[in-house]
Design an enzyme around this catalytic site. Structure first.
Site, mmCIF file in Angstrom:
data_model
loop_
_atom_site.group_PDB
_atom_site.id
_atom_site.type_symbol
_atom_site.label_atom_id
_atom_site.label_comp_id
_atom_site.label_asym_id
_atom_site.label_seq_id
_atom_site.Cartn_x
_atom_site.Cartn_y
_atom_site.Cartn_z
ATOM 1 N N ASP A 39 0.875 -1.176 0.000
ATOM 2 C CA ASP A 39 0.000 0.000 0.000
ATOM 3 C C ASP A 39 0.906 1.217 0.000
ATOM 4 O O ASP A 39 2.102 1.118 0.298
ATOM 5 C CB ASP A 39 -0.878 -0.012 1.268
ATOM 6 C CG ASP A 39 -2.156 0.823 1.119
ATOM 7 O OD1 ASP A 39 -3.243 0.224 0.958
ATOM 8 O OD2 ASP A 39 -2.071 2.066 1.154
ATOM 9 N N ASP A 60 3.982 2.789 -4.059
ATOM 10 C CA ASP A 60 3.026 3.725 -4.669
ATOM 11 C C ASP A 60 2.777 3.217 -6.089
ATOM 12 O O ASP A 60 3.706 3.183 -6.907
ATOM 13 C CB ASP A 60 3.651 5.132 -4.687
ATOM 14 C CG ASP A 60 2.751 6.149 -5.384
ATOM 15 O OD1 ASP A 60 1.701 5.755 -5.935
ATOM 16 O OD2 ASP A 60 3.121 7.336 -5.385
ATOM 17 N N TYR A 82 -15.545 8.209 -11.537
ATOM 18 C CA TYR A 82 -15.232 6.854 -11.067
ATOM 19 C C TYR A 82 -15.789 5.807 -12.041
ATOM 20 O O TYR A 82 -15.074 4.895 -12.475
ATOM 21 C CB TYR A 82 -15.836 6.675 -9.672
ATOM 22 C CG TYR A 82 -15.680 5.320 -9.049
ATOM 23 C CD1 TYR A 82 -14.434 4.824 -8.688
ATOM 24 C CD2 TYR A 82 -16.805 4.536 -8.762
ATOM 25 C CE1 TYR A 82 -14.314 3.570 -8.083
ATOM 26 C CE2 TYR A 82 -16.687 3.299 -8.154
ATOM 27 C CZ TYR A 82 -15.443 2.816 -7.814
ATOM 28 O OH TYR A 82 -15.315 1.594 -7.215
#
Ligand code: NAD
Ligand code: SER
Length: 317
Positions: free
Chosen positions: A34, A52, A142
């Site tokens: 993460d 990242d 989205y």
């Protein structure tokens, strides 16, 4: 045993997925990653690497050096957060996907899971029993990113043979991890207010029906799809899966059966406009036919588990 990397592992789905994968396979082979520096305590039972997904070179080097075979790519901005930062949402939701698809195209990864969403549907989609293939004109950044992602997955599969698999998750309900900025988050938040004896202010209207699913069903669906024989997978965009559909009023009535004092008020905000463009119920017959998908949790069962588990969690804190 395939070495597996979960990217975006500290989020609502990642937390539960890592736990489920570590239960099924050897802990050391399931690597959580993460952008966050530290991990939730619950994930400390196996390897973690801070990555990242937007750092393409670093992600490529890690996956190639570590000989990662399976990748679950979960890092994304969800619907509500994405509307507040559309440029960044498009960047995060698309660039990460290309990094992973390209690694698979070059032969470094042999299987990818990338989640899509009911957000790929839009205001012109039939909202009842929404079919696998239908009109798809999403009106959120989205939804646009997820629909584009689905089509890129299908393209990489047909042109380059990339084994990428995907599910259009409905809103997910969990107790080990909190939701991360979606339109369906109310269906988790409501339990915390209910357990704390507070009135819940719902950001959706009382009659807004959306497709939802308990996290155990979502994780099982994910693992079943990832373990299915390749020749059973007829959909390389993303599969519809249905859990149960309900409105805020319906879930609050169910909670009241356990906590009769519970109170809810309705104060719709910008997320109401998003919810109104999404389906209310989903047809998942193709997933049922292809890989025997079957949902196990209805609303009554979800509420009963959530009321019990969230109490336990609060007592532990
Ligand atoms: P979440 O927001 O809870 O978790 C996302 C995780 O990604 C976070 O831990 C975050 O720190 C991490 N992340 C963010 N930027 C990153 C970066 N640059 N590099 C690496 N990690 C980064 O999201 P979630 O609910 O777990 O969703 C996971 C995936 O499933 C997303 O693609 C989402 O669109 C999809 N999905 C979720 C739901 C749902 O109800 N939760 C429904 C449909 C689809
Ligand atoms: N739960 C997600 C959201 O509301 C659906 O993709 O954004």
């Amino acid at each position: 045993m395939a070495k597996t990397l979960i990217i975006g592992a500290c989020g609502q789905i990642g937390t539960e997925l890592v736990l489920a994968l570590r239960k099924k396979y050897e802990n050391e082979t399931i690597i959580a990653s993460d952008i966050r520096e530290s991990i939730p305590d619950i994930l400390a039972n196996g390897p973690y690497i801070q990555l990242d997904i937007l750092n393409r070179d670093e992600v490529r080097k890690y996956i190639i050096d570590q000989k990662i075979e399976h990748v679950y790519l979960l890092a994304a901005l969800l619907s509500a957060t994405a509307e507040k930062n559309p440029d960044f949402a498009w960047k995060l939701n698309m660039e990460g996907l290309f990094t992973i698809l390209d690694l698979a195209k070059e032969g470094h990864i042999n299987r990818i899971f990338w989640p899509s969403s009911i957000a790929v549907f839009g205001p012109t989609t039939p909202s009842k029993n929404t079919p696998q293939q239908t009109i798809m004109e999403p009106s959120t950044v989205y939804g646009i990113s997820k629909l584009a992602g689905e089509n890129w997955c299908a393209y990489y599969h047909s042109k380059f043979g990339v084994d990428v698999r995907s599910i259009r998750y409905p809103g997910l309900i969990s107790y080990n991890s909190l939701p991360g900025g979606g339109t369906t988050d109310y269906a988790v938040d409501i339990f915390y207010s209910a357990k704390e004896g507070k009135e819940f202010s719902c950001f959706l209207g009382k009659d807004t029906e959306l497709p939802m699913m308990f996290m155990d069903d979502a994780i099982r669906a994910t693992l079943e799809l990832m373990n299915a024989d390749s020749d059973k997978i007829s959909v390389r965009t993303s599969y519809n899966v249905a859990g149960c559909s309900f409105t805020p009023e319906k879930i609050s009535e169910e909670i009241k059966k356990h906590l009769p004092e519970f109170k809810i008020s309705y104060n719709p905000d910008f997320r109401q406009n998003i919810a109104e463009t999404w389906p209310s119920t989903i047809d998942d017959s193709v997933a049922k036919k292809d890989w025997n998908w079957i949902c196990q949790y209805n609303l009554t069962k979800i509420v009963s588990v959530m009321v019990k588990k969230i109490k336990i969690r609060k007592n532990l804190i």
